[in-house]
Structure formats: C-alpha cells, structure tokens
Design a protein around this motif. Structure first.
Motif, short mmCIF file in Angstrom:
data_model
loop_
_atom_site.label_atom_id
_atom_site.label_comp_id
_atom_site.label_asym_id
_atom_site.label_seq_id
_atom_site.Cartn_x
_atom_site.Cartn_y
_atom_site.Cartn_z
N LEU A 19 9.77 -3.98 -4.28
CA LEU A 19 9.22 -3.51 -3.01
C LEU A 19 10.23 -3.69 -1.90
O LEU A 19 10.47 -2.78 -1.09
CB LEU A 19 7.93 -4.29 -2.70
CG LEU A 19 7.40 -4.16 -1.27
CD1 LEU A 19 6.85 -2.76 -1.04
CD2 LEU A 19 6.33 -5.21 -1.00
N TYR A 20 10.85 -4.86 -1.84
CA TYR A 20 11.84 -5.13 -0.80
C TYR A 20 13.08 -4.26 -0.97
O TYR A 20 13.68 -3.81 0.01
CB TYR A 20 12.22 -6.62 -0.82
CG TYR A 20 11.30 -7.46 0.03
CD1 TYR A 20 11.67 -7.88 1.30
CD2 TYR A 20 10.04 -7.83 -0.45
CE1 TYR A 20 10.83 -8.64 2.08
CE2 TYR A 20 9.18 -8.60 0.33
CZ TYR A 20 9.57 -8.99 1.60
OH TYR A 20 8.73 -9.73 2.38
N ARG A 64 16.37 0.25 1.00
CA ARG A 64 17.22 1.38 0.61
C ARG A 64 16.61 2.74 0.97
O ARG A 64 17.34 3.68 1.28
CB ARG A 64 17.50 1.34 -0.89
CG ARG A 64 18.35 0.15 -1.31
CD ARG A 64 18.59 0.18 -2.81
NE ARG A 64 19.41 -0.96 -3.25
CZ ARG A 64 19.72 -1.21 -4.51
NH1 ARG A 64 19.30 -0.39 -5.48
NH2 ARG A 64 20.46 -2.27 -4.81
N GLU A 65 15.28 2.85 0.90
CA GLU A 65 14.65 4.16 1.07
C GLU A 65 13.82 4.28 2.35
O GLU A 65 13.62 5.39 2.85
CB GLU A 65 13.78 4.48 -0.15
CG GLU A 65 14.54 4.54 -1.46
CD GLU A 65 13.69 5.01 -2.62
OE1 GLU A 65 12.67 5.67 -2.37
OE2 GLU A 65 14.04 4.69 -3.77
N TRP A 66 13.31 3.16 2.85
CA TRP A 66 12.45 3.23 4.04
C TRP A 66 13.19 2.90 5.33
O TRP A 66 12.60 2.91 6.40
CB TRP A 66 11.25 2.30 3.86
CG TRP A 66 10.37 2.68 2.72
CD1 TRP A 66 10.39 3.84 2.00
CD2 TRP A 66 9.32 1.89 2.14
NE1 TRP A 66 9.43 3.82 1.02
CE2 TRP A 66 8.76 2.64 1.07
CE3 TRP A 66 8.82 0.62 2.41
CZ2 TRP A 66 7.72 2.16 0.29
CZ3 TRP A 66 7.77 0.14 1.64
CH2 TRP A 66 7.23 0.90 0.59
N ALA A 114 0.83 -1.21 0.00
CA ALA A 114 0.00 0.00 0.00
C ALA A 114 0.87 1.26 0.00
O ALA A 114 0.58 2.23 -0.71
CB ALA A 114 -0.92 -0.01 1.22
N ARG A 115 1.92 1.25 0.78
CA ARG A 115 2.83 2.40 0.80
C ARG A 115 3.56 2.53 -0.54
O ARG A 115 3.72 3.64 -1.05
CB ARG A 115 3.85 2.24 1.94
CG ARG A 115 4.84 3.38 2.01
CD ARG A 115 5.71 3.29 3.25
NE ARG A 115 6.70 4.36 3.26
CZ ARG A 115 7.60 4.55 4.23
NH1 ARG A 115 7.62 3.73 5.27
NH2 ARG A 115 8.48 5.55 4.16
N TYR A 116 3.99 1.41 -1.10
CA TYR A 116 4.66 1.40 -2.40
C TYR A 116 3.72 1.97 -3.47
O TYR A 116 4.14 2.76 -4.33
CB TYR A 116 5.05 -0.03 -2.74
CG TYR A 116 5.85 -0.21 -4.00
CD1 TYR A 116 7.25 -0.33 -3.95
CD2 TYR A 116 5.25 -0.32 -5.24
CE1 TYR A 116 8.00 -0.52 -5.09
CE2 TYR A 116 5.98 -0.51 -6.40
CZ TYR A 116 7.35 -0.61 -6.32
OH TYR A 116 8.07 -0.81 -7.46
#
Length: 210
Positions: free
Chosen positions: A134-135, A140-142, A66-68
């Motif tokens: 997603l992973y 890397r970003e979250w 959902a965040r992606y």
C-alpha cells in the motif's frame, strides 16, 4: 454530477463534479469500477465525509486501504482473499492514524499483540506485506512525495514451518505392499535418501531406464 468517458479499449475516465468541492477524476480498466468509484465519491459529498486525496496530512491508513481495494486489488489473481485481508486491516486501531504519521512503533505493538493472541506468523506476515505494498503504491503511483514506509523498518515474524517426520516401519510395509515393482524401487530410494519429490524427478529424468 458524475460522468464516465471511455478512453481507449481498456480505460474509463470517471469525473465527479459538485459545487463547493474540488473536481475528482480517476481512470479505471472497466466501466463498472469507474461507476462504483464515482458513486462512492458522490455519496461522500452528500454525507460530508469527503476527503481530498491531495490532502495526505489527513488521509488515514483506512482511507488509503479503501482506495487500494478499489484500484489495485481487483487486478490481482488472489484479489478476493486480499480484499478480506484489507477489510480486516481497516478495523485495526492503527488504521485510524494518518498514513503519513503511522510509525514503526505502532506496527511493532500490533505485531506482538497478534502473535501473543495466537495468530500464525505467516498470517501476520501476509497482512504486513499488504500494508507495505500500500505504501509503495501510494509513493509511486499516487504521488505522495517523501512518504516513509514504516513496514520496511519492522522485523517480520519468523515463520517456522519445517517438519521432521520419518515414516514408521508398519507404514513402510503397507506402502510397499500396495506399490508396483517400479514404484517400490523409487519409494525405497526416497525413504533412504530423504530426497524431495522434485529431486527424485530430476534423478529419474537423467536415468531413462528408471
């Protein structure tokens, strides 16, 4: 209470505050995206379904998708198609598992079930690629430290899309009957050599008289 602050030409910071909950903030490229995200967070506060993104131990694959879908997909050229793929993935049984606990065995069973049900290997591969990215984004970003990507351990479905098709004699006669003299030579050459269109184009460029 939500607030949207413009920070530069293409960045909008959304903040959501509510007593009893940790303050949430996130940056977006457009005000519309920031407002949509803030509205979702406020709704989750009211319904009691809010999950702190910092608590990755309980953050499910469905939550991460959902965040992606909100942050990453809108900036992709094929975003509309990917959005449909993500919503489909969110309905799969493994999507309810915590993101940090999804195992390659779960995906292997899902992959095999999809192929056995008649799903095209290429379609299954695209869904796995989305899940893998997603992973990558989460790590890397979250800021999800030590996140293991189970998709990388999984063998991708083999796509068999090679074709072995030769033109029939009557098809060749009808094709040549409709072609002009220049195209006739090219068509005959292509049939006899089996060269691809790109290879023929290169050959013609090297021979200006053709």
């Amino acid at each position: 209470m939500a607030s949207i602050t413009k920070r530069g030409a293409y960045q909008f910071l959304a903040r959501v505050r509510r007593r009893g909950f940790p303050e949430q903030s996130r940056s977006f490229h457009t005000r519309e995206q920031a407002e949509a995200w803030a509205a979702e967070v406020e709704l989750s506060f009211r319904r009691g379904t809010f999950k702190d993104p910092g608590d990755w131990a309980t953050f499910t694959v469905r939550d991460a998708l959902a965040r992606y879908l909100t942050e990453i997909t809108p900036h992709k050229k094929g975003g509309r198609t990917e959005a449909q793929r993500i919503r489909w993935l969110q309905r799969q049984p493994f999507a309810s598992r915590p993101m940090t606990r999804l195992q390659v065995q779960d995906l292997r069973a899902w992959r095999d079930a999809q192929i056995a049900a008649g799903a095209a290997p290429g379609t299954v591969g695209l869904k796995l690629a989305t899940l893998s990215h997603l992973y990558t984004v989460a790590a890397r970003e979250w800021g999800v430290e030590g996140l293991d990507n189970p998709v990388k351990k999984l063998q991708k479905p083999r796509v068999r899309n090679a074709r072995d098709r030769r033109i029939f004699a009557d098809e060749e006669r009808r094709l040549l009957a409709e072609a002009d003299p220049l195209m006739t030579s090219i068509i005959v050459f292509a049939i006899e050599t089996g060269m691809r269109r790109s290879e023929l184009r290169v050959g013609c460029e090297r021979r200006p008289g053709v």
